[in-house]
Design a protein around this motif. Structure first.
Motif, PDB file in Angstrom:
ATOM      1  N   UNK A  70       0.841  -1.198   0.000  1.00  0.00           N
ATOM      2  CA  UNK A  70       0.000   0.000   0.000  1.00  0.00           C
ATOM      3  C   UNK A  70       0.875   1.247   0.000  1.00  0.00           C
ATOM      4  N   UNK A  71       0.539   2.184  -0.901  1.00  0.00           N
ATOM      5  CA  UNK A  71       1.223   3.474  -0.923  1.00  0.00           C
ATOM      6  C   UNK A  71       0.620   4.457   0.068  1.00  0.00           C
ATOM      7  N   UNK A 131      -1.180  -1.276 -18.252  1.00  0.00           N
ATOM      8  CA  UNK A 131       0.023  -2.059 -18.016  1.00  0.00           C
ATOM      9  C   UNK A 131       1.237  -1.273 -18.481  1.00  0.00           C
ATOM     10  N   UNK A 132       2.267  -1.241 -17.674  1.00  0.00           N
ATOM     11  CA  UNK A 132       3.462  -0.483 -18.004  1.00  0.00           C
ATOM     12  C   UNK A 132       3.505   0.885 -17.344  1.00  0.00           C
ATOM     13  N   UNK A 133       2.334   1.393 -16.952  1.00  0.00           N
ATOM     14  CA  UNK A 133       2.280   2.648 -16.207  1.00  0.00           C
ATOM     15  C   UNK A 133       2.316   2.348 -14.704  1.00  0.00           C
ATOM     16  N   UNK A 134       2.681   3.357 -13.917  1.00  0.00           N
ATOM     17  CA  UNK A 134       2.848   3.136 -12.489  1.00  0.00           C
ATOM     18  C   UNK A 134       2.352   4.349 -11.712  1.00  0.00           C
ATOM     19  N   UNK A 135       1.576   4.092 -10.676  1.00  0.00           N
ATOM     20  CA  UNK A 135       1.160   5.170  -9.789  1.00  0.00           C
ATOM     21  C   UNK A 135       2.319   5.498  -8.851  1.00  0.00           C
ATOM     22  N   UNK A 136       2.724   6.764  -8.841  1.00  0.00           N
ATOM     23  CA  UNK A 136       3.926   7.146  -8.089  1.00  0.00           C
ATOM     24  C   UNK A 136       3.624   7.962  -6.836  1.00  0.00           C
ATOM     25  N   UNK A 137       2.364   8.226  -6.540  1.00  0.00           N
ATOM     26  CA  UNK A 137       1.999   8.836  -5.257  1.00  0.00           C
ATOM     27  C   UNK A 137       0.549   8.476  -4.942  1.00  0.00           C
ATOM     28  N   UNK A 157       4.437  14.425  -3.965  1.00  0.00           N
ATOM     29  CA  UNK A 157       3.130  14.084  -3.417  1.00  0.00           C
ATOM     30  C   UNK A 157       2.102  15.147  -3.798  1.00  0.00           C
ATOM     31  N   UNK A 158       0.838  14.706  -3.836  1.00  0.00           N
ATOM     32  CA  UNK A 158      -0.302  15.621  -3.862  1.00  0.00           C
ATOM     33  C   UNK A 158      -0.987  15.501  -2.506  1.00  0.00           C
ATOM     34  N   UNK A 159      -1.203  16.627  -1.842  1.00  0.00           N
ATOM     35  CA  UNK A 159      -1.815  16.625  -0.518  1.00  0.00           C
ATOM     36  C   UNK A 159      -3.156  17.354  -0.561  1.00  0.00           C
ATOM     37  N   UNK A 160      -4.116  16.800   0.180  1.00  0.00           N
ATOM     38  CA  UNK A 160      -5.441  17.414   0.236  1.00  0.00           C
ATOM     39  C   UNK A 160      -6.009  17.213   1.630  1.00  0.00           C
TER      40      UNK A 160
END
Length: 721
Positions: free
Chosen positions: A24-25, A63-69, A113-116
């Motif tokens: 988990x991120x 596929x091939x893409x990645x969630x980075x935050x 990061x994106x913060x909310x």
């Protein structure tokens, strides 16, 4: 006080290729308190309803893409925001089925990061330290992004805090062993940099947590050596200072780490006095670090703990009274509660003032005595005769030191160990005992656990009787006594330890209620407690009148429609004929010690459910017996004897009924018992009601002004109501 409640699984986890990486991120709040957004470590974002443990929507990149935050919820536009491949910002709504067809924008620099947070606009923190509001960034995605950090400086952690009209972005960095905290204020737009104090070992913090309290930003961080520090930054202070400012810290908590240092662990502040920690060993656990614990930082006490099955990755999120912990193959949600703490509540319900805990108290030295060698005040010295002085000097020439006795405990036989421990305790003063008793007890218990044939009941009892020992210092002592059926040592611990956990109290109760009467009757117990029970049993044999109200068993105002008619009474002796004590004399003595042990209702109740029905019925029958004895005028309690109070008896009756009421209602053997207990409660309510009326009458008399002219004889009419 704090409590951890029953956990439940929100979702399963898919293990990553690298077992040390978390699946988990991040976990973020949705629009309300019952929804969270979970981002896994690869390609998926899922919306869950926490109360139902149901997924309400799921979105995945190609596929091939990645969630980075981690994905966040925009509380202003009711949209979701996530970043893929470091530079692609994606925005979508609930009704969108695929991320491919949603809005996306590519920015000119890598995003950290994106913060909310509720009440504020989402912000984007870039890897080089720049901060942008999401709307202004999306209006010009390719705008240039400045570098705030130096070349080798990298971000390790970040968060944002929104309170009233204030908006802060906090992030920590690391560069060549130096760690800094950046505080970015968005209104007005200012940036401050603080240097964190460096650990002697040079280790980096394992986790950070930030909160806003009393117009101050509170930063909490955990180190591998188990130290939890806090640093405070003024939220509305002077921000005109340039350069790097030192950031003072204070030690809030020192956690037990066992052997070595912590690896994957995390601490998060729950309120001003409580901290939740994962990945730190439980003080009472022998092995393993897979625990979630709540510590009180004011009193340095562990107030709740729960073992987590499977590997813990050192992650914990806290939202609105719930802790989210990934462990093993599941993401668990653990509700918690923190109440305002006081020393009395930390210790639980205390013994009543009438109990004499010890006949001869040992003077415990003050901190000044321990640290600076100051002499204690007051008449603490005992006059020695010439013979005793000579005897003491001759003994001291051959006496062993504490360290020598500790080494002796490791290998020598039982008789020799008990003899040397007795000699050490008998010649030690209060200061020596305070510092050495805990070490001696822990070494004795450790060897007894390792070698079944080794057990020193006399030495352990002497150490407990010094009153320099408590459960927290040697948590395995009482359980070891139960294992060896050393009921005298169990009794001493229950009498003298003020900090026995509720789970251990219930273990003692279960053992005492199950042991055959014959096995206990041959054991020597504390004389005063035995004398109390002998007097209690003998009092009923002589008969007597009830104490101010009719016998509870035969009250006429019972609400039971199947209430049995009154049994015939002997005209010569109209008193209630009591049954014999349902347990043996010595077993009753041990049960009385349990009744007088400090406890907290919230922590005791779950463990009482481990008792079976027959054990509960037998214990309730004993409580009924003691209650009826207390209701007789013929019985007068001797103040110096240890005995449970009427309040303690009623409290335990209520706790047992709360824990087992459903089972007892269905048990045929308990029907008459429940009816009797109902009468007990009604009689207590009736008694206190009458006392309340008397209190109000006395208050009226107190308010009345005395007559100015009262001769030797007068008659006055007093109207109370």
């Amino acid at each position: 006080m704090a409590a951890l409640y029953e956990e439940f699984t929100l979702c399963g986890l898919v293990q990553t290729q690298n077992a040390s990486d978390s699946p988990i991120q991040g976990i973020e709040l949705d629009g309300d308190s019952d929804h969270v957004v979970v981002t896994d470590s690869t390609r998926s974002v899922t919306l869950y309803k926490v109360s139902d443990q149901k997924p309400l929507g799921s979105w995945t990149v190609k596929q091939g893409q990645l969630l980075t935050c981690p994905a966040v919820f925009n509380f202003q536009t009711k949209e979701y925001v996530v970043v893929s491949d470091n530079k692609v910002i994606r925005v979508w709504k609930d009704e969108d089925l695929s991320l491919d067809k949603t809005f996306k924008a590519t920015v000119s620099a890598d995003v950290w990061r994106v913060h909310s947070a509720p009440g504020g606009e989402p912000v984007v923190l870039f890897q080089r330290g720049a901060v942008r509001l999401l709307d202004s960034l999306l209006s010009a995605p390719q705008q240039p992004i400045e570098d705030v950090l130096s070349e080798e400086e990298v971000i390790r952690w970040s968060t944002n805090i929104v309170a009233e009209k204030q908006h802060f972005v906090l992030f920590t960095t690391e560069q060549k062993g130096e760690r800094c905290l950046y505080v970015q204020r968005l209104n007005p737009n200012t940036l401050q940099k603080y240097r964190l104090e460096r650990e002697d070992s040079g280790a980096a913090p394992l986790s950070f947590s930030a909160s806003l309290r009393d117009k101050h930003l509170n930063l909490l961080y955990l180190y591998p050596n188990g130290c939890v520090y806090q640093s405070v930054v003024a939220a509305q202070g002077y921000v005109g200072l340039e350069g790097v400012q030192p950031l003072p810290r204070s030690l809030r908590l020192r956690l037990p780490v066992g052997e070595g240092e912590l690896g994957a662990a995390s601490a998060v502040a729950l309120d001003e006095a409580h901290v939740a920690v994962v990945g730190v060993p439980h003080p009472s656990a022998r092995t393993g670090k897979d625990f979630l614990c709540i510590w009180n930082t004011n009193f340095q006490t562990l107030q709740a703990g729960k073992e987590m099955v499977g590997r813990i990755h050192g992650q914990v999120w806290c939202y609105l009274g719930k802790l989210f912990v990934p462990h093993g193959k599941a993401l668990s949600v653990i509700p918690y509660e923190c109440q305002k703490s006081s020393l009395a509540s930390a210790l639980g319900k205390l013994r009543h003032a009438g109990i004499a805990v010890s006949k001869s108290s040992v003077a415990v030295p003050s901190w000044n005595t321990l640290l600076h060698g100051d002499q204690p005040q007051g008449p603490t010295k005992i006059v020695e005769t010439r013979k005793s002085k000579l005897s003491r000097k001759s003994q001291s020439a051959q006496a062993l030191t504490v360290d020598q006795v500790l080494e002796l405990i490791k290998t020598r036989p039982v008789d020799e160990v008990q003899r040397e421990v007795e000699a050490l305790v008998s010649r030690g003063d209060a200061q020596d005992l305070q510092l050495s008793v805990g070490q001696l007890a822990c070494h004795l218990v450790a060897r007894s656990q390792a070698e079944t044939a080794f057990y020193t009941p006399v030495a352990l009892a002497q150490l407990v009787q010094t009153q320099c020992l408590c459960h927290s210092v040697c948590p395995d002592l009482l359980l070891l006594a139960l294992e060896h059926k050393d009921y005298f040592l169990c009794q001493l611990c229950l009498q003298l330890f003020p900090d026995i956990p509720e789970v251990v109290t219930c273990a003692c109760l279960k053992t005492f209620i199950s042991v055959p009467d014959g096995d206990v009757e041959m054991v020597s117990l504390e004389p005063d407690s035995v004398s109390f029970m002998e007097g209690l049993v003998a009092a009923g044999a002589r008969g007597g009148q009830q104490n101010g109200f009719s016998p509870p068993l035969f009250e006429e105002d019972s609400c039971d429609v199947n209430h049995q008619p009154k049994p015939p009474q002997d005209k010569k002796n109209p008193t209630l004929q009591l049954e014999a004590c349902p347990v043996g004399l010595h077993k009753a003595v041990l049960l009385n010690e349990v009744l007088q042990t400090p406890y907290s209702d919230n922590f005791l109740l779950p463990h009482l459910k481990d008792l079976n029905t027959q054990q509960v019925i037998l214990f309730l029958q004993y409580l009924q017996f003691v209650y009826l004895k207390y209701s007789q005028d013929i019985y007068t309690q001797t103040p110096v004897l240890r005995s449970p109070t009427m309040t303690q008896i009623i409290d335990w009756v209520c706790l047992l009924l709360d824990a087992h009421f459903t089972v007892l209602v269905m048990a045929p053997d308990a029907k008459g018992l429940l009816s009797n207990l109902q009468s007990f409660v009604k009689s207590q309510v009736k008694l206190f009601s009458e006392l309340g009326n008397i209190e109000s009458s006395l208050q009226e008399l107190h308010k009345m002004k005395p007559s100015k002219d009262i001769s030797q004889y007068s008659i006055e009419v007093i109207e109370l109501f």
